[in-house]
Design a protein around this motif. Structure first.
Motif, mmCIF file in Angstrom:
data_model
loop_
_atom_site.group_PDB
_atom_site.id
_atom_site.type_symbol
_atom_site.label_atom_id
_atom_site.label_comp_id
_atom_site.label_asym_id
_atom_site.label_seq_id
_atom_site.Cartn_x
_atom_site.Cartn_y
_atom_site.Cartn_z
ATOM 1 N N TRP A 135 0.800 -1.209 0.000
ATOM 2 C CA TRP A 135 0.000 0.000 0.000
ATOM 3 C C TRP A 135 0.845 1.277 0.000
ATOM 4 C CZ3 TRP A 135 0.118 3.802 3.584
ATOM 5 C CH2 TRP A 135 0.619 3.501 4.845
ATOM 6 N N PRO A 136 2.019 1.341 0.644
ATOM 7 C CA PRO A 136 2.790 2.591 0.548
ATOM 8 C C PRO A 136 3.216 2.898 -0.887
ATOM 9 C CG PRO A 136 3.595 1.291 2.379
ATOM 10 C CD PRO A 136 2.667 0.413 1.592
ATOM 11 N N PHE A 137 3.602 1.879 -1.639
ATOM 12 C CA PHE A 137 3.964 2.078 -3.037
ATOM 13 C C PHE A 137 2.762 2.564 -3.838
ATOM 14 C CE2 PHE A 137 3.791 0.234 -7.293
ATOM 15 C CZ PHE A 137 4.834 0.919 -7.885
ATOM 16 N N LEU A 138 1.615 1.943 -3.627
ATOM 17 C CA LEU A 138 0.422 2.330 -4.379
ATOM 18 C C LEU A 138 -0.001 3.760 -4.067
ATOM 19 C CD1 LEU A 138 -1.597 -0.982 -3.981
ATOM 20 C CD2 LEU A 138 -0.392 -0.170 -6.016
ATOM 21 N N VAL A 139 0.032 4.148 -2.803
ATOM 22 C CA VAL A 139 -0.330 5.515 -2.422
ATOM 23 C C VAL A 139 0.667 6.509 -3.012
ATOM 24 C CG1 VAL A 139 -0.532 7.097 -0.458
ATOM 25 C CG2 VAL A 139 -1.582 4.832 -0.353
ATOM 26 N N GLY A 140 1.950 6.196 -2.963
ATOM 27 C CA GLY A 140 2.956 7.081 -3.542
ATOM 28 C C GLY A 140 2.798 7.227 -5.039
ATOM 29 N N PHE A 141 2.457 6.133 -5.704
ATOM 30 C CA PHE A 141 2.235 6.164 -7.147
ATOM 31 C C PHE A 141 1.050 7.062 -7.489
ATOM 32 C CE2 PHE A 141 0.699 4.276 -11.146
ATOM 33 C CZ PHE A 141 1.861 4.379 -11.891
ATOM 34 N N VAL A 142 -0.026 6.958 -6.730
ATOM 35 C CA VAL A 142 -1.215 7.785 -6.975
ATOM 36 C C VAL A 142 -0.910 9.256 -6.711
ATOM 37 C CG1 VAL A 142 -3.537 8.290 -6.124
ATOM 38 C CG2 VAL A 142 -2.869 5.939 -6.580
ATOM 39 N N VAL A 143 -0.232 9.560 -5.626
ATOM 40 C CA VAL A 143 0.085 10.951 -5.294
ATOM 41 C C VAL A 143 1.006 11.555 -6.352
ATOM 42 C CG1 VAL A 143 1.313 12.419 -3.632
ATOM 43 C CG2 VAL A 143 -0.301 10.691 -2.832
ATOM 44 N N THR A 144 2.044 10.818 -6.747
ATOM 45 C CA THR A 144 2.969 11.313 -7.765
ATOM 46 C C THR A 144 2.257 11.517 -9.097
ATOM 47 O OG1 THR A 144 4.763 10.139 -6.670
ATOM 48 C CG2 THR A 144 5.152 10.855 -8.931
ATOM 49 N N GLY A 145 1.423 10.574 -9.486
ATOM 50 C CA GLY A 145 0.676 10.710 -10.735
ATOM 51 C C GLY A 145 -0.256 11.900 -10.715
ATOM 52 N N THR A 146 -0.910 12.135 -9.594
ATOM 53 C CA THR A 146 -1.812 13.279 -9.470
ATOM 54 C C THR A 146 -1.052 14.592 -9.603
ATOM 55 O OG1 THR A 146 -3.237 11.990 -8.006
ATOM 56 C CG2 THR A 146 -3.518 14.383 -7.977
ATOM 57 N N ILE A 147 0.101 14.673 -8.964
ATOM 58 C CA ILE A 147 0.905 15.899 -9.050
ATOM 59 C C ILE A 147 1.376 16.137 -10.481
ATOM 60 C CG2 ILE A 147 3.110 16.925 -8.344
ATOM 61 C CD1 ILE A 147 2.650 15.579 -5.602
ATOM 62 N N ILE A 148 1.839 15.097 -11.151
ATOM 63 C CA ILE A 148 2.314 15.249 -12.532
ATOM 64 C C ILE A 148 1.180 15.684 -13.447
ATOM 65 C CG2 ILE A 148 3.165 13.944 -14.523
ATOM 66 C CD1 ILE A 148 4.889 12.341 -12.518
ATOM 67 N N VAL A 149 0.022 15.069 -13.307
ATOM 68 C CA VAL A 149 -1.127 15.441 -14.152
ATOM 69 C C VAL A 149 -1.553 16.875 -13.875
ATOM 70 C CG1 VAL A 149 -3.578 14.986 -14.526
ATOM 71 C CG2 VAL A 149 -1.954 13.103 -14.501
ATOM 72 N N LYS A 150 -1.552 17.261 -12.619
ATOM 73 C CA LYS A 150 -1.965 18.629 -12.268
ATOM 74 C C LYS A 150 -1.017 19.663 -12.868
ATOM 75 C CE LYS A 150 -3.510 21.218 -8.260
ATOM 76 N NZ LYS A 150 -4.945 21.240 -8.374
ATOM 77 N N PHE A 151 0.287 19.411 -12.799
ATOM 78 C CA PHE A 151 1.245 20.360 -13.364
ATOM 79 C C PHE A 151 1.210 20.382 -14.886
ATOM 80 C CE2 PHE A 151 3.683 20.175 -9.252
ATOM 81 C CZ PHE A 151 3.474 21.502 -8.941
ATOM 82 N N THR A 152 1.100 19.230 -15.521
ATOM 83 C CA THR A 152 1.132 19.203 -16.980
ATOM 84 C C THR A 152 -0.169 19.708 -17.582
ATOM 85 O OG1 THR A 152 0.461 16.890 -16.995
ATOM 86 C CG2 THR A 152 2.814 17.347 -17.130
ATOM 87 N N ALA A 153 -1.283 19.562 -16.867
ATOM 88 C CA ALA A 153 -2.551 20.059 -17.387
ATOM 89 C C ALA A 153 -2.586 21.585 -17.392
ATOM 90 C CB ALA A 153 -3.714 19.506 -16.560
ATOM 91 N N GLY A 154 -1.771 22.204 -16.536
ATOM 92 C CA GLY A 154 -1.763 23.654 -16.455
ATOM 93 C C GLY A 154 -0.815 24.321 -17.444
ATOM 94 N N LEU A 155 -0.079 23.534 -18.229
ATOM 95 C CA LEU A 155 0.848 24.129 -19.185
ATOM 96 C C LEU A 155 0.103 24.633 -20.422
ATOM 97 C CD1 LEU A 155 3.800 21.586 -19.082
ATOM 98 C CD2 LEU A 155 3.678 23.826 -18.009
#
Length: 56
Positions: free
Chosen positions: A19-39
């Motif tokens: 579960w720590p890996f899965l939570v980290g993967f989701v958080v990292t993916g969310t941050i990347i999508v949020k930053f790239t969607a704003g470009l």
């Protein structure tokens, strides 16, 4: 008599381990999508990284 089904035991054990890996993967993916969607296109024009990797 019913046969023993090992899958629920397996998934519970693996989820408890991973579960720590899965939570980290989701958080990292969310941050990347949020930053790239704003470009914008203007950001891409001004970015040295995009200019260097432009393959048009």
């Amino acid at each position: 008599m019913r046969k023993f089904d090992p899958w629920p035991v397996f998934f519970r054990r693996e989820f408890n381990r991973n579960w720590p890996f899965l939570v980290g993967f989701v958080v990292t993916g969310t941050i990347i999508v949020k930053f790239t969607a704003g470009l914008t296109e203007e950001d891409a024009k001004n970015s040295p990284f995009v200019q260097e990797h432009n393959r048009k």
